[in-house]
Design an enzyme around this catalytic site. Structure first.
Site, PDB file in Angstrom:
ATOM      1  N   GLU A 179      16.096 -35.233 -26.203  1.00 45.94           N
ATOM      2  CA  GLU A 179      15.925 -35.377 -27.649  1.00 45.94           C
ATOM      3  C   GLU A 179      16.767 -34.365 -28.432  1.00 45.94           C
ATOM      4  O   GLU A 179      16.802 -33.189 -28.107  1.00 45.94           O
ATOM      5  CB  GLU A 179      14.441 -35.212 -28.025  1.00 45.94           C
ATOM      6  N   CYS A 182       4.574 -36.634 -28.993  1.00 44.25           N
ATOM      7  CA  CYS A 182       5.707 -35.922 -28.399  1.00 44.25           C
ATOM      8  C   CYS A 182       6.563 -35.252 -29.466  1.00 44.25           C
ATOM      9  O   CYS A 182       6.940 -34.087 -29.333  1.00 44.25           O
ATOM     10  CB  CYS A 182       6.560 -36.860 -27.547  1.00 44.25           C
ATOM     11  N   HIS A 196      12.321 -36.972 -22.686  1.00 42.92           N
ATOM     12  CA  HIS A 196      11.459 -38.123 -22.412  1.00 42.92           C
ATOM     13  C   HIS A 196      11.855 -38.761 -21.080  1.00 42.92           C
ATOM     14  O   HIS A 196      13.041 -38.870 -20.771  1.00 42.92           O
ATOM     15  CB  HIS A 196      11.596 -39.181 -23.524  1.00 42.92           C
TER      16      HIS A 196
END
Ligand code: PCA
Length: 211
Positions: A78, A141, A165
Site C-alpha cells: 500500500e 486495514c 495486503h
C-alpha cells in the site's frame, strides 16, 4: 534494530486470516533484527487503541502491518492511508462507519514510509506476484495503517511503517471462485517484505503526509 509485524484475526466469516498465519510463521529474528509479532482485532476501535500503545511501548524501528484483501490476486504494497473510515460491512464488534475520520484533526493522508517499490521488486525477483496499491480501502486495514503512521508522526519517531495486503490462501478459496495464493508463498512474501523494510533503502518515500 526492532521490527513490529502485525497480522489480523479472521473476519467476514473466514476461519483463518492468511496475514496472521504468515506473521505467526516468521522467525524471531530476521537479518539481525528482533521481530515482535502482534495479532490485531478486526475492529475500528481496537486498532486505534492497541496500535498507538504498541508502537509507543515497543519503540520499533520498522512497522510492517499486514492484512487480507480477499479478491485481490497478488501481494499488494500500500502506498497511502487516508483519514477515513467508511464501510457497510460491520467489523468484528458489529460496528459500521460512514464518512468518519480515523482521528479528528489529523492530516487527510499519510504515505507509507517503507520502500514500497523496492519491496515489489524484491517479491517479483523471488517469483512472487506483487504490485503497488494506491488504496488500502476504507475498512479496518486502512484504519490500522493510518493509525500507525499518525502515531509515529505525532510521537516524532523515526520509525518507518507501511501496510501489505495478501490474497486469500488456497484453503480459503476452495469453495469460492476467487483468486488465491499458497499460504507458503504468502509466508515467504511477508518474510521478504520484512527483510527489505529493515534494509537501508528508503527509496522515494520522503514525503510523509498530505494535509
Ligand atoms: N483485512 C481487512 C481488515 C482486516 C483484514 O485482514 C481490510 O482490508 O480492511
Amino acid at each position: 534494530m526492532k521490527v513490529l509485524v502485525t497480522g489480523f484475526e479472521p473476519f467476514g466469516g473466514e476461519k483463518i486470516n492468511p496475514s496472521w498465519e504468515a506473521v505467526k510463521a516468521l522467525p524471531g529474528e530476521i537479518s539481525g533484527a528482533e521481530v515482535v509479532k502482534h495479532r490485531l482485532p478486526v475492529t475500528f476501535n481496537g486498532v486505534r487503541k492497541i496500535l498507538p500503545r504498541l508502537i509507543v511501548e515497543e519503540k520499533p524501528d520498522v512497522v510492517v502491518l499486514t492484512g487480507q484483501a480477499g479478491g485481490r490476486p497478488n501481494i499488494t504494497v500500500e502506498r497511502v492511508a487516508i483519514n477515513v473510515m467508511d464501510s457497510k460491512m460491520p467489523d468484528n464488534e458489529g460496528v459500521t462507519q460512514e464518512d468518519e475520520p480515523v482521528f479528528d484533526g489529523a492530516p487527510a493522508a499519510y504515505f507509507a514510509t517503507l520502500p514500497i517499490k523496492a519491496i515489489v521488486r524484491a517479491l517479483r525477483n523471488a517469483g512472487i506476484p506483487a504490485s503497488v496499491s494506491n488504496t488500502a480501502g476504507t475498512y479496518v486495514c486502512n484504519t490500522a495503517m493510518f493509525t500507525a503512521l499518525h502515531t509515529i508522526a505525532v510521537a516524532g519517531m523515526e520509525a518507518r511503517a507501511g501496510f501489505v495486503h495478501v490474497p486469500f490462501s488456497h484453503a480459503q478459496a476452495l469453495d469460492k471462485p476467487r483468486p488465491s495464493m499458497a499460504q507458503e508463498t504468502i509466508d515467504e512474501a511477508i518474510k521478504r517484505v520484512v527483510e527489505v523494510s529493515i534494509g537501508g533503502d528508503l527509496g522515494h518515500s520522503s514525503l510523509k503526509s498530505i494535509s
